[in-house]
Motif scaffolding. Structure first.
Motif, PDB file in Angstrom:
ATOM      1  N   ARG A  12      38.743   3.814  50.763  1.00 25.89           N
ATOM      2  CA  ARG A  12      38.758   4.330  52.133  1.00 25.89           C
ATOM      3  C   ARG A  12      37.362   4.696  52.607  1.00 25.89           C
ATOM      4  NH1 ARG A  12      42.871   8.960  54.582  1.00 25.89           N
ATOM      5  NH2 ARG A  12      42.094   8.872  56.706  1.00 25.89           N
ATOM      6  N   PHE A  13      36.516   5.190  51.705  1.00 25.81           N
ATOM      7  CA  PHE A  13      35.173   5.653  52.074  1.00 25.81           C
ATOM      8  C   PHE A  13      34.131   4.998  51.178  1.00 25.81           C
ATOM      9  CE2 PHE A  13      38.065   9.403  52.551  1.00 25.81           C
ATOM     10  CZ  PHE A  13      38.211   9.307  53.919  1.00 25.81           C
ATOM     11  N   PRO A  14      33.839   3.712  51.367  1.00 28.17           N
ATOM     12  CA  PRO A  14      32.843   3.029  50.527  1.00 28.17           C
ATOM     13  C   PRO A  14      31.460   3.639  50.710  1.00 28.17           C
ATOM     14  CG  PRO A  14      33.461   1.674  52.407  1.00 28.17           C
ATOM     15  CD  PRO A  14      34.398   2.835  52.403  1.00 28.17           C
ATOM     16  N   LEU A  15      30.625   3.464  49.695  1.00 28.90           N
ATOM     17  CA  LEU A  15      29.291   4.070  49.699  1.00 28.90           C
ATOM     18  C   LEU A  15      28.475   3.641  50.910  1.00 28.90           C
ATOM     19  CD1 LEU A  15      27.086   5.716  48.311  1.00 28.90           C
ATOM     20  CD2 LEU A  15      26.476   3.667  47.005  1.00 28.90           C
ATOM     21  N   ALA A  16      28.544   2.377  51.260  1.00 28.57           N
ATOM     22  CA  ALA A  16      27.749   1.889  52.398  1.00 28.57           C
ATOM     23  C   ALA A  16      28.136   2.601  53.685  1.00 28.57           C
ATOM     24  CB  ALA A  16      27.935   0.381  52.556  1.00 28.57           C
ATOM     25  N   LEU A  17      29.433   2.864  53.853  1.00 22.71           N
ATOM     26  CA  LEU A  17      29.889   3.564  55.058  1.00 22.71           C
ATOM     27  C   LEU A  17      29.366   4.986  55.079  1.00 22.71           C
ATOM     28  CD1 LEU A  17      31.605   3.494  57.622  1.00 22.71           C
ATOM     29  CD2 LEU A  17      33.583   4.160  56.233  1.00 22.71           C
ATOM     30  N   PHE A  18      29.403   5.664  53.925  1.00 25.26           N
ATOM     31  CA  PHE A  18      28.861   7.016  53.834  1.00 25.26           C
ATOM     32  C   PHE A  18      27.373   7.042  54.169  1.00 25.26           C
ATOM     33  CE2 PHE A  18      32.402   8.736  51.090  1.00 25.26           C
ATOM     34  CZ  PHE A  18      32.707   9.785  51.949  1.00 25.26           C
ATOM     35  N   ALA A 130      29.441  -3.066  51.647  1.00 25.78           N
ATOM     36  CA  ALA A 130      28.623  -3.350  50.463  1.00 25.78           C
ATOM     37  C   ALA A 130      28.039  -2.044  49.910  1.00 25.78           C
ATOM     38  CB  ALA A 130      27.528  -4.335  50.821  1.00 25.78           C
ATOM     39  N   GLU A 131      27.257  -2.171  48.856  1.00 26.53           N
ATOM     40  CA  GLU A 131      26.679  -0.969  48.243  1.00 26.53           C
ATOM     41  C   GLU A 131      25.652  -0.315  49.148  1.00 26.53           C
ATOM     42  OE1 GLU A 131      25.211  -1.731  44.392  1.00 26.53           O
ATOM     43  OE2 GLU A 131      27.155  -2.273  43.540  1.00 26.53           O
ATOM     44  N   LEU A 132      24.835  -1.118  49.828  1.00 22.54           N
ATOM     45  CA  LEU A 132      23.846  -0.589  50.761  1.00 22.54           C
ATOM     46  C   LEU A 132      24.082  -1.218  52.130  1.00 22.54           C
ATOM     47  CD1 LEU A 132      20.591  -0.654  48.595  1.00 22.54           C
ATOM     48  CD2 LEU A 132      21.974   1.342  49.211  1.00 22.54           C
ATOM     49  N   PRO A 133      24.078  -0.416  53.197  1.00 27.91           N
ATOM     50  CA  PRO A 133      24.353  -0.965  54.531  1.00 27.91           C
ATOM     51  C   PRO A 133      23.191  -1.799  55.045  1.00 27.91           C
ATOM     52  CG  PRO A 133      23.775   1.347  54.693  1.00 27.91           C
ATOM     53  CD  PRO A 133      23.860   1.038  53.225  1.00 27.91           C
ATOM     54  N   VAL A 138      24.438  -0.656  60.075  1.00 27.21           N
ATOM     55  CA  VAL A 138      23.980   0.642  60.573  1.00 27.21           C
ATOM     56  C   VAL A 138      24.083   0.689  62.097  1.00 27.21           C
ATOM     57  CG1 VAL A 138      21.983   2.171  60.820  1.00 27.21           C
ATOM     58  CG2 VAL A 138      22.474   1.102  58.614  1.00 27.21           C
ATOM     59  N   LEU A 139      23.679  -0.388  62.765  1.00 27.67           N
ATOM     60  CA  LEU A 139      23.761  -0.426  64.224  1.00 27.67           C
ATOM     61  C   LEU A 139      25.211  -0.394  64.694  1.00 27.67           C
ATOM     62  CD1 LEU A 139      20.966  -3.036  65.061  1.00 27.67           C
ATOM     63  CD2 LEU A 139      20.903  -0.569  65.474  1.00 27.67           C
TER      64      LEU A 139
END
Length: 222
Positions: A12-18, A130-133, A138-139
Motif C-alpha cells: 500500500r505504501f511503497p518506498l518510492a511513494l513515501f 520503484a525503489e527510488l522515484p 515526483v512531478l
C-alpha cells in the motif's frame, strides 16, 4: 503475522511513494504557509514575523498529524500561520481573506508548474512504485498532492483555509458564532481522515478511485 503486515504496508505504501511524498509535502507546505505569512506581512500584519513564520525552514511550518496523513493517504495539512487582520493596513474583512487565499493559490501554482514541466520534458504522469522515484513520478505526486491540498482547503472545516476565509469575512457577532462551530467541523474532518486511514486498500480504491479519476480528468486532463 508480522511478515504479512509488513508486506501489506509495503504494497500500500511503497518506498518510492513515501520518498516522493516526503519531498513534495516538505516543499509544498512550506511554500503554502510562507505565502500566508508574506501576504499578511505585505498588508501590514506583524503576526507572522513575530511568530517566526517568515522562514523557509520547514520545521516551522509542518504539523505532525498533517504530515503523517499526507504521507499515508496523500491528504494533509500544515501548521496554521497566525494572522491578525485587525492590525493590517487594509480592512480586516479584505486583508484576512487575501492572506488566507495566498496559501491555496500557491498550491494551484505548483499544480500548474508541475504539469508544465511534465509537458515540457515530454514525461507521462506516473505513480511511484520503484525503489527510488523518478522525476516524472515526483512531478506526478506534486501535481496530485497540491491539487488535493487546494481542494481540501476549500472546505469550511477548522483548521483549513476555507474555514478561516469565511471567518474573516463575517461581521463580529456572526464570526463569534462561526468560531463556536470549529469543534464539530474539526470532528467532521478528523472522522473523514480516520475513515480513509482504516479502510482496506481495495475499498479505498473502490470508493475514492472513481471520484478522484473524474476530478483528474476534469481538472488535469489525465
Amino acid at each position: 503475522m508480522l511478515k504479512q503486515l509488513l508486506l501489506t504496508l509495503w504494497a500500500r505504501f511503497p518506498l518510492a511513494l513515501f520518498l516522493a511524498r516526503a519531498l513534495v509535502i516538505t516543499f509544498s507546505f512550506t511554500a503554502h504557509e510562507l505565502a500566508h505569512g508574506l501576504t499578511a506581512t505585505l498588508l501590514g500584519d506583524p503576526a507572522p514575523r513575530e511568530n517566526g513564520r517568515l522562514t523557509v525552514n520547514p520545521l516551522k511550518h509542518l504539523e505532525g498529524i498533517g504530515v503523517i496523513t499526507g504521507m499515508l493517504i496523500g491528504i494533509g495539512w500544515s501548521r496554521r500561520t497566525p494572522l491578525t487582520p485587525h492590525r493590517m493596513r487594509v480592512p480586516g474583512w479584505l486583508g484576512g481573506p487575501l492572506a488566507v487565499l495566498a496559501g491555496p493559490l500557491v498550491n494551484v501554482g505548483l499544480v500548474i508548474g508541475g504539469m508544465a514541466l511534465l509537458n515540457a520534458l515530454n514525461l507521462q504522469p506516473t505513480a511511484p512504485w520503484a525503489e527510488l522515484p523518478s522525476l516524472a513520478e515526483v512531478l506526478t505526486v506534486c501535481v496530485r498532492f497540491n491539487l488535493t491540498v487546494a481542494l481540501l482547503n476549500a472546505l469550511p472545516l477548522f483548521p483549513l483555509d476555507g474555514y478561516q476565509f469565511i471567518h474573516y469575512l463575517l461581521p463580529l457577532r456572526a464570526a463569534a458564532w462561526w468560531e463556536r462551530t470549529s469543534g464539530w467541523t474539526t470532528a467532521v474532518l478528523g472522522a473523514g481522515v480516520a475513515f480513509l486511514l482504516i479502510m482496506p486498500a481495495p475499498l479505498v480504491i473502490r470508493v475514492a478511485g472513481p471520484p478522484a479519476a473524474w476530478i483528474e480528468q476534469i481538472l488535469l486532463g489525465w
